[in-house]
Design an enzyme around this catalytic site. Structure first.
Site, short mmCIF file in Angstrom:
data_model
loop_
_atom_site.label_atom_id
_atom_site.label_comp_id
_atom_site.label_asym_id
_atom_site.label_seq_id
_atom_site.Cartn_x
_atom_site.Cartn_y
_atom_site.Cartn_z
N GLN A 186 -75.42 -25.37 -21.65
CA GLN A 186 -74.36 -25.57 -22.18
C GLN A 186 -73.66 -25.10 -23.54
O GLN A 186 -74.69 -24.92 -24.17
CB GLN A 186 -74.80 -27.74 -23.12
CG GLN A 186 -73.96 -28.45 -23.78
CD GLN A 186 -74.39 -29.29 -24.01
OE1 GLN A 186 -74.66 -30.44 -22.99
NE2 GLN A 186 -74.60 -29.46 -25.10
N GLY A 187 -72.55 -24.79 -23.56
CA GLY A 187 -72.18 -24.48 -24.41
C GLY A 187 -71.73 -24.67 -25.57
O GLY A 187 -70.09 -24.36 -25.40
N SER B 77 -72.56 -26.07 -29.42
CA SER B 77 -72.38 -25.80 -30.34
C SER B 77 -72.38 -24.61 -30.95
O SER B 77 -72.35 -23.32 -29.79
CB SER B 77 -74.07 -26.07 -31.06
OG SER B 77 -74.81 -27.06 -30.71
N SER C 140 -79.36 -24.34 -24.33
CA SER C 140 -80.46 -24.08 -23.78
C SER C 140 -80.92 -23.56 -22.45
O SER C 140 -79.50 -23.50 -21.13
CB SER C 140 -80.73 -25.70 -23.81
OG SER C 140 -79.86 -25.90 -22.51
N GLU D 10 -74.75 -42.11 -18.90
CA GLU D 10 -75.48 -41.54 -17.27
C GLU D 10 -77.11 -40.99 -18.77
O GLU D 10 -78.02 -41.24 -18.25
CB GLU D 10 -75.18 -40.13 -17.49
CG GLU D 10 -74.02 -40.43 -16.46
CD GLU D 10 -72.90 -40.53 -17.24
OE1 GLU D 10 -72.76 -40.16 -17.92
OE2 GLU D 10 -71.76 -40.64 -16.35
N GLU E 157 -78.53 -37.39 -39.55
CA GLU E 157 -77.92 -38.08 -40.46
C GLU E 157 -76.32 -38.32 -39.93
O GLU E 157 -75.66 -39.54 -39.97
CB GLU E 157 -77.73 -36.47 -41.75
CG GLU E 157 -78.67 -36.77 -42.31
CD GLU E 157 -80.10 -35.96 -41.42
OE1 GLU E 157 -79.58 -35.62 -40.78
OE2 GLU E 157 -80.82 -36.37 -41.74
#
Lengths: 404, 374
Positions: A127-128, A130, A162, A245, A382
């Site tokens: 997953q790209g 951040s 990841s 999901e 937060e």
């Protein structure tokens, strides 16, 4: 929900039988200290076992090769996998719970036909999302994509991707309209990790392990047919696919926390003594802590049951998913923190990592540190509290900083 | 009889409407210093609505419903910090009778409780507030036929207005017996001990050689352990439900205030420090509701461990709801610290809920022992 669950007893028995005959009894000892390659090899094997059993993509529709399991069946599956202490299906999390559902939801028929069978056969995705300057403020991401004929040319840097070193594909968010309000100028791409211009460097985490990567993109060409959803509509694609999901997979996580975390800590406590030489299990203060954590584990479990019931009745997950995320992650952290105190200095001795166990490896101090993956990852606690305050309670948004 | 989901929603709506209209803040405040502390007008109407009959079996003139229904009412009552004898009569009294072995007592009392004709309470806590048998202060002595009750029970809800009191008594070996005594019986003294929470009345009840006829036994002498566990668990869960209702209302009030109240030229709810207090209240309320739901299911499931369910609720929801009320006072700032604002009524109510039927630390310790014994 109780009646519906009772009707699933034969299914539960079937899963239990499968677990009894397919989960390697000694995987915890054999995987202790596994390096990255061994971890990936083991997970590819475990994935193939799950595939043969029909449990690899239980939440996908059957027309795309999934199990077509109802949400309650997924609940049962999660419970039984946690009960049997199955290895986590870690290598394929992004593919199965993020890339796949997003493609199912927003993809064209061609995209579904191109990518979904591969995911079922074990394609690893990362997953790209951040970036170094876009963490909590994800919508502020700066990786640019410029259109060049039938390709997008992508340049920028992603972080916390990841398992990028194992991945064959990447779900990628890029900025395509720098002049639009920040959420309106983002596009969702499906990027082949073998494309020229991609450099992956592992990040060594606070635990010393390296599950995450930095991914540098230098004029990477992504064909337009690999754009998911409309140009500049990427933010909506991510928002619409995340929640439902996750419900069932969170139940598995909650059960693992209850069993291997809270009850596992109680079991370990029986072997520990306090600084007076008294068995920790006989110490009223320790008993009180264990009782408090157990009550919280049960509250979490019931919270998830309520969420699942709401999904079934109302057809969707609302912002209560944020409540679950905060409660789960902070409970995980508390349990591990308490384990380090009750276990004493011996829990601080270095020991080999056990990546396949997820967040309850039994190396309590490492598990404590690893829990930041949940209190920070996927939206910090937060940010989750802002979401709860603004979207559930209707409180005013923070004023946008000047110039944003 | 169990209600459908839709019928439960209707029960909740109608209970909320009734309480909002009939047990307003003004009404609650008017009764704070009242000797009886009971809203008799509202109580008559509530009895008409059948709330005292929810857990009473149908053959005794009740609704024969379950805790799923009872909890809806208790939650709404907590939301309005209402001064009503539901905990004493409709929960503790009914549970004690339903679980007792005396058909005669059931036939005598359950229809009267269901119709509101009489109010019953249960003295299940000893002088320190403990429900542990050895810590009970009421002592039963003598043989069947000449049983005597001595000592005291404390923190007994609504004993001053009850027609009779079911007493959890221990013998010299700490075996528990449940007996019923009329409030006016010779040797029975009821003394209200005012609590900081003025929306409820707890009494110290003393017994001076009170004669206990065999007909007043709810169980065979010394055989009351299971009944006591059930009644103590029911009380614990009931006060947790009350606390969730109170905390939910405080969450509502505090979030609304955070939207309206302006400081530094903007609503205070736009400041993250305040926003996160409110978010923490919501998390506390939702997780408390969940832990209590687990306990409610246990009370409705004959095969479940009700003591464990109650301990889960008391370990989590008790302190979490009290803390949510604490945060709500904080969010309200100065106005929340005044007598005229309702915040303190809710905070005090939640603190008493947290203390009744076993302290947080005791329940957690007990739960820890259960977990360690597995």
């Amino acid at each position: 929900m109780i009646e519906e669950l009772q009707a699933l007893e034969p299914f539960r028995e079937e899963v239990r039988q499968w677990c009894a005959t397919h989960i390697p009894k000694n995987w915890r000892t054999e995987q202790l200290g596994a390096d990255h390659h061994q971890f990936a090899t083991f997970h590819r094997w475990w994935g193939s076992q799950l595939r043969e059993g029909g449990y690899f993509a239980p939440h996908w529709p059957t027309e795309w090769g999934g199990g077509g399991f109802s949400l309650l069946q997924q609940v049962v599956l999660g419970e039984e996998f946690a009960r049997a202490d199955a290895p986590r299906n870690g290598l394929y999390q992004v593919a199965l719970f993020n890339a796949g559902p997003s493609i199912l939801h927003a993809g064209t028929e061609e995209q579904k036909a191109k990518f979904l069978p591969g995911i079922l056969n074990g394609t690893v995705w990362c997953q790209g999302f951040s970036e170094p300057n876009a963490g909590s403020d994800l919508a502020g991401l700066q990786t640019r994509a410029i259109r060049d004929g039938d390709h997008s040319v992508v340049t920028g840097q992603k972080v916390w991707t990841s398992l990028a070193m194992e991945a064959e594909y990447c779900i990628l968010l890029v900025r395509t309209d720098p002049d639009a309000p920040k959420r309106k100028g983002i596009t969702y791409l499906l990027m082949d990790m073998k494309s020229p211009g991609i450099e992956v460097r592992t990040i060594r985490q606070a635990t010393g392990q390296s599950e995450f990567c930095e991914t540098f993109l230098d004029e990477v060409r992504v064909p337009v047919e690999n754009r998911l959803g409309a140009e500049n509509d990427g933010w909506n694609v991510t928002q619409s696919t995340l929640a439902s999901e996750r419900g069932a997979s969170l139940i598995e996580l909650a059960e693992r926390l209850r069993r291997n975390g809270t009850l596992g800590l109680a079991e370990a406590t029986k072997g520990w003594k306090n600084n007076d030489g008294v068995a920790q299990a006989d110490d009223p203060a320790v008993q009180e802590i264990l009782g408090a954590r157990y009550a919280e584990s049960m509250a979490l479990r019931q919270l998830l049951n309520t969420m699942v019931t709401n999904v079934i009745r109302r057809g969707g997950v609302g912002p209560e998913a944020s409540v679950v995320k905060v409660f789960y992650s902070e409970l995980l952290q508390r349990v591990m923190r308490d384990a380090v105190d009750i276990g004493g200095l011996q829990t601080q001795l270095d020991q080999p990592p056990l990546m396949s166990a997820g967040w309850e490896s039994g190396a309590w101090l490492y598990d404590y540190i690893n829990a930041f993956g949940w209190t920070i990852g996927g939206g910090t606690s937060e940010i989750m509290r802002n979401i709860i305050g603004e979207r559930v309670l209707g409180l005013p948004r923070d004023p946008e900083p000047k110039g944003a | 009889m169990q209600l459908s989901d839709q019928e439960r929603d209707e029960l909740r709506d109608s209970a909320r409407k009734f309480l909002d209209n009939e047990v307003s803040s003004e009404r609650v405040r008017a009764l704070l210093d009242d000797a009886d502390g009971l809203d008799r007008t509202a109580w008559s109407a509530i009895v008409e609505l059948g709330w005292a009959a929810i857990l009473v079996p149908e053959e005794h003139g009740g609704m024969g419903a379950t805790w799923a229904e009872m909890s809806i009412i208790l939650h709404e009552v907590g939301r309005r910090v209402a001064p009503l004898p539901l905990l004493s009569s409709a929960v503790l009294g009914v549970e004690a009778l339903v679980g007792c072995t005396s058909d005669a007592l059931r036939a005598e009392w359950l229809p009267a409780i269901a119709s509101g004709e009489r109010i019953l309470t249960v003295a299940a806590q000893g002088p320190t507030g403990s429900v542990v048998p050895s810590e009970l202060g009421a002592v039963l002595s003598g043989a069947t036929g000449s049983l005597r009750l001595n000592g005291s029970a404390r923190f007994v809800p609504d004993a001053h207005i009850a027609d009779a009191i079911v007493v959890a008594a221990r013998d010299a070996n700490n075996a528990v017996t449940y007996v019923i005594v009329e409030r006016g019986a010779p040797g029975v003294t009821v003394q209200v001990e005012p609590t900081v929470d003025q929306t409820r009345r707890l009494a110290n009840v003393t017994f001076a050689d009170v004669t206990i006829a065999d007909a007043a036994l709810l169980v065979e002498p010394g055989n009351g352990a299971a009944l006591h566990t059930r009644v103590a668990a029911a009380g614990a869960v009931a006060v947790c439900i009350d606390a969730v209702g109170a905390a939910e209302q405080m969450l509502f009030m505090a979030s609304r205030y955070a939207v309206e109240r302006q400081q530094f030229g903007r609503p205070i709810g736009s400041f993250q420090a305040v926003k996160h207090h409110c978010a923490n209240m919501l998390i506390a309320v939702e997780a408390s509701r969940a832990s209590v739901a687990f306990a409610i299911n246990a009370l409705d499931d004959p095969s479940a461990d009700v003591a464990e369910g109650a301990a889960v609720a008391k370990s989590f929801a008790g302190p979490a709801c009290a803390e949510a009320c604490q945060l709500a006072v904080q969010v309200h700032g100065g106005i929340g610290f005044t007598w005229e604002h309702d915040s303190h009524l809710y905070l005090k109510r939640a603190k008493l809920d947290e203390g009744l039927f076993g302290s947080t630390s005791w329940h957690r310790r007990r739960l820890g022992q259960v977990v360690l014994s597995r």
